[in-house]
Design a protein around this motif. Structure first.
Motif, PDB file in Angstrom:
ATOM      1  N   GLY A   1       1.365  -1.334  -0.157  1.00 25.39           N
ATOM      2  CA  GLY A   1      -0.396  -0.306  -0.197  1.00 25.39           C
ATOM      3  C   GLY A   1       0.604   1.795  -0.096  1.00 25.39           C
ATOM      4  N   LYS A   2       0.667   2.149   0.074  1.00 21.18           N
ATOM      5  CA  LYS A   2       0.423   3.550   0.015  1.00 21.18           C
ATOM      6  C   LYS A   2       1.475   3.799   1.598  1.00 21.18           C
ATOM      7  CE  LYS A   2      -2.340   5.991  -3.412  1.00 21.18           C
ATOM      8  NZ  LYS A   2      -2.805   7.603  -3.394  1.00 21.18           N
ATOM      9  N   ASN A   3       2.102   4.546   1.162  1.00 15.45           N
ATOM     10  CA  ASN A   3       3.204   4.591   2.920  1.00 15.45           C
ATOM     11  C   ASN A   3       2.323   6.091   3.554  1.00 15.45           C
ATOM     12  OD1 ASN A   3       5.445   3.614   2.137  1.00 15.45           O
ATOM     13  ND2 ASN A   3       6.537   4.436   0.962  1.00 15.45           N
ATOM     14  N   GLN A   4       2.253   5.507   5.029  1.00 16.74           N
ATOM     15  CA  GLN A   4       1.100   6.389   5.623  1.00 16.74           C
ATOM     16  C   GLN A   4       2.461   8.172   6.384  1.00 16.74           C
ATOM     17  OE1 GLN A   4      -2.034   6.230   5.658  1.00 16.74           O
ATOM     18  NE2 GLN A   4      -1.740   5.132   3.845  1.00 16.74           N
ATOM     19  N   HIS A   5       1.769   9.065   6.145  1.00 19.98           N
ATOM     20  CA  HIS A   5       3.089  10.235   6.800  1.00 19.98           C
ATOM     21  C   HIS A   5       1.683  10.942   7.846  1.00 19.98           C
ATOM     22  CE1 HIS A   5       5.660  10.206   3.561  1.00 19.98           C
ATOM     23  NE2 HIS A   5       4.538   9.658   2.389  1.00 19.98           N
ATOM     24  N   VAL A   6       2.547  11.284   8.661  1.00 18.27           N
ATOM     25  CA  VAL A   6       1.810  12.011   9.688  1.00 18.27           C
ATOM     26  C   VAL A   6       2.048  13.089   9.912  1.00 18.27           C
ATOM     27  CG1 VAL A   6       1.604  12.717  12.732  1.00 18.27           C
ATOM     28  CG2 VAL A   6       1.690   9.739  11.228  1.00 18.27           C
ATOM     29  N   VAL A   7       1.349  13.833   9.201  1.00 10.83           N
ATOM     30  CA  VAL A   7       2.143  15.726   9.409  1.00 10.83           C
ATOM     31  C   VAL A   7       0.995  16.447  10.129  1.00 10.83           C
ATOM     32  CG1 VAL A   7       2.955  14.950   7.118  1.00 10.83           C
ATOM     33  CG2 VAL A   7       0.593  15.965   7.296  1.00 10.83           C
ATOM     34  N   PRO A   8       2.070  17.954  10.189  1.00  4.61           N
ATOM     35  CA  PRO A   8       1.229  18.454  11.146  1.00  4.61           C
ATOM     36  C   PRO A   8       0.101  19.495  10.415  1.00  4.61           C
ATOM     37  CG  PRO A   8       3.646  19.431  10.752  1.00  4.61           C
ATOM     38  CD  PRO A   8       3.606  18.306  10.079  1.00  4.61           C
ATOM     39  N   HIS A   9      -1.168  19.440  10.578  1.00  7.49           N
ATOM     40  CA  HIS A   9      -2.059  20.267   9.686  1.00  7.49           C
ATOM     41  C   HIS A   9      -3.274  20.806  10.741  1.00  7.49           C
ATOM     42  CE1 HIS A   9      -5.370  19.567   6.539  1.00  7.49           C
ATOM     43  NE2 HIS A   9      -5.973  19.574   7.868  1.00  7.49           N
TER      44      HIS A   9
ATOM     45  N   ALA B   1      -2.364  10.497  15.814  1.00  9.29           N
ATOM     46  CA  ALA B   1      -2.579  10.417  14.355  1.00  9.29           C
ATOM     47  C   ALA B   1      -1.352   9.318  13.634  1.00  9.29           C
ATOM     48  CB  ALA B   1      -1.569  11.459  13.705  1.00  9.29           C
ATOM     49  N   ILE B   2      -0.428   8.956  14.596  1.00 10.75           N
ATOM     50  CA  ILE B   2       0.603   8.609  14.821  1.00 10.75           C
ATOM     51  C   ILE B   2       0.115   6.172  15.206  1.00 10.75           C
ATOM     52  CG2 ILE B   2       2.445   6.678  15.916  1.00 10.75           C
ATOM     53  CD1 ILE B   2       3.357   9.864  16.513  1.00 10.75           C
ATOM     54  N   ASP B   3      -0.536   6.596  15.825  1.00  4.31           N
ATOM     55  CA  ASP B   3      -1.672   5.476  16.203  1.00  4.31           C
ATOM     56  C   ASP B   3      -2.180   4.974  14.721  1.00  4.31           C
ATOM     57  OD1 ASP B   3      -0.277   5.150  18.875  1.00  4.31           O
ATOM     58  OD2 ASP B   3      -2.263   5.416  20.381  1.00  4.31           O
ATOM     59  N   ALA B   4      -3.128   5.518  14.269  1.00  2.76           N
ATOM     60  CA  ALA B   4      -3.536   5.792  13.202  1.00  2.76           C
ATOM     61  C   ALA B   4      -3.178   5.572  12.135  1.00  2.76           C
ATOM     62  CB  ALA B   4      -4.809   6.848  12.924  1.00  2.76           C
ATOM     63  N   ALA B   5      -2.435   5.689  11.700  1.00  5.79           N
ATOM     64  CA  ALA B   5      -0.984   5.647  10.635  1.00  5.79           C
ATOM     65  C   ALA B   5      -0.491   4.353  10.771  1.00  5.79           C
ATOM     66  CB  ALA B   5      -0.152   6.537  10.390  1.00  5.79           C
ATOM     67  N   ARG B   6      -0.164   4.060  11.989  1.00  5.42           N
ATOM     68  CA  ARG B   6       0.157   2.658  12.496  1.00  5.42           C
ATOM     69  C   ARG B   6      -0.692   1.737  11.511  1.00  5.42           C
ATOM     70  NH1 ARG B   6       2.995   3.182  16.820  1.00  5.42           N
ATOM     71  NH2 ARG B   6       4.871   3.209  15.905  1.00  5.42           N
ATOM     72  N   ALA B   7      -1.641   1.551  12.092  1.00  5.15           N
ATOM     73  CA  ALA B   7      -2.821   0.170  11.812  1.00  5.15           C
ATOM     74  C   ALA B   7      -2.758   0.505  10.303  1.00  5.15           C
ATOM     75  CB  ALA B   7      -3.968   1.397  12.607  1.00  5.15           C
ATOM     76  N   ILE B   8      -2.667   1.302   9.114  1.00  3.32           N
ATOM     77  CA  ILE B   8      -3.354   1.372   8.165  1.00  3.32           C
ATOM     78  C   ILE B   8      -1.479   1.188   7.882  1.00  3.32           C
ATOM     79  CG2 ILE B   8      -3.169   2.987   6.535  1.00  3.32           C
ATOM     80  CD1 ILE B   8      -5.135   5.063   8.225  1.00  3.32           C
TER      81      ILE B   8
END
Length: 73
Positions: A2-10, A34-41
């Motif tokens: 899949g696509k790499n997941q990025h945690v970014v300021p927003h 955000a890290i927890d959600a991105a890690r699961a994806i």
């Protein structure tokens, strides 16, 4: 893979974005959420998690795919 997941300021919060996406997958009040959600994806997709700091620079990576160069040991 899949696509790499990025945690970014927003906008004062933290967003999860798939690589190349213009829209955030999700937005969270804290970086850890955000890290927890991105890690699961990333784990689900077998991709990488890239965590950016407030300055936008990548500060950490976590691979959940098949590493072509796994650590020896």
């Amino acid at each position: 893979m899949g696509k790499n997941q990025h945690v970014v300021p927003h906008n004062g919060e933290w967003a999860v974005k798939g690589a190349g996406n213009t829209k955030a997958t999700s937005v969270h009040g804290t970086q850890q959420q955000a890290i927890d959600a991105a890690r699961a994806i990333a784990q689900n997709q077998g991709s990488e998690l890239l965590i950016h700091g407030r300055d936008g620079q990548i500060r950490a990576k976590d691979s959940h795919g098949k590493d072509p160069f796994p650590p020896k040991g």
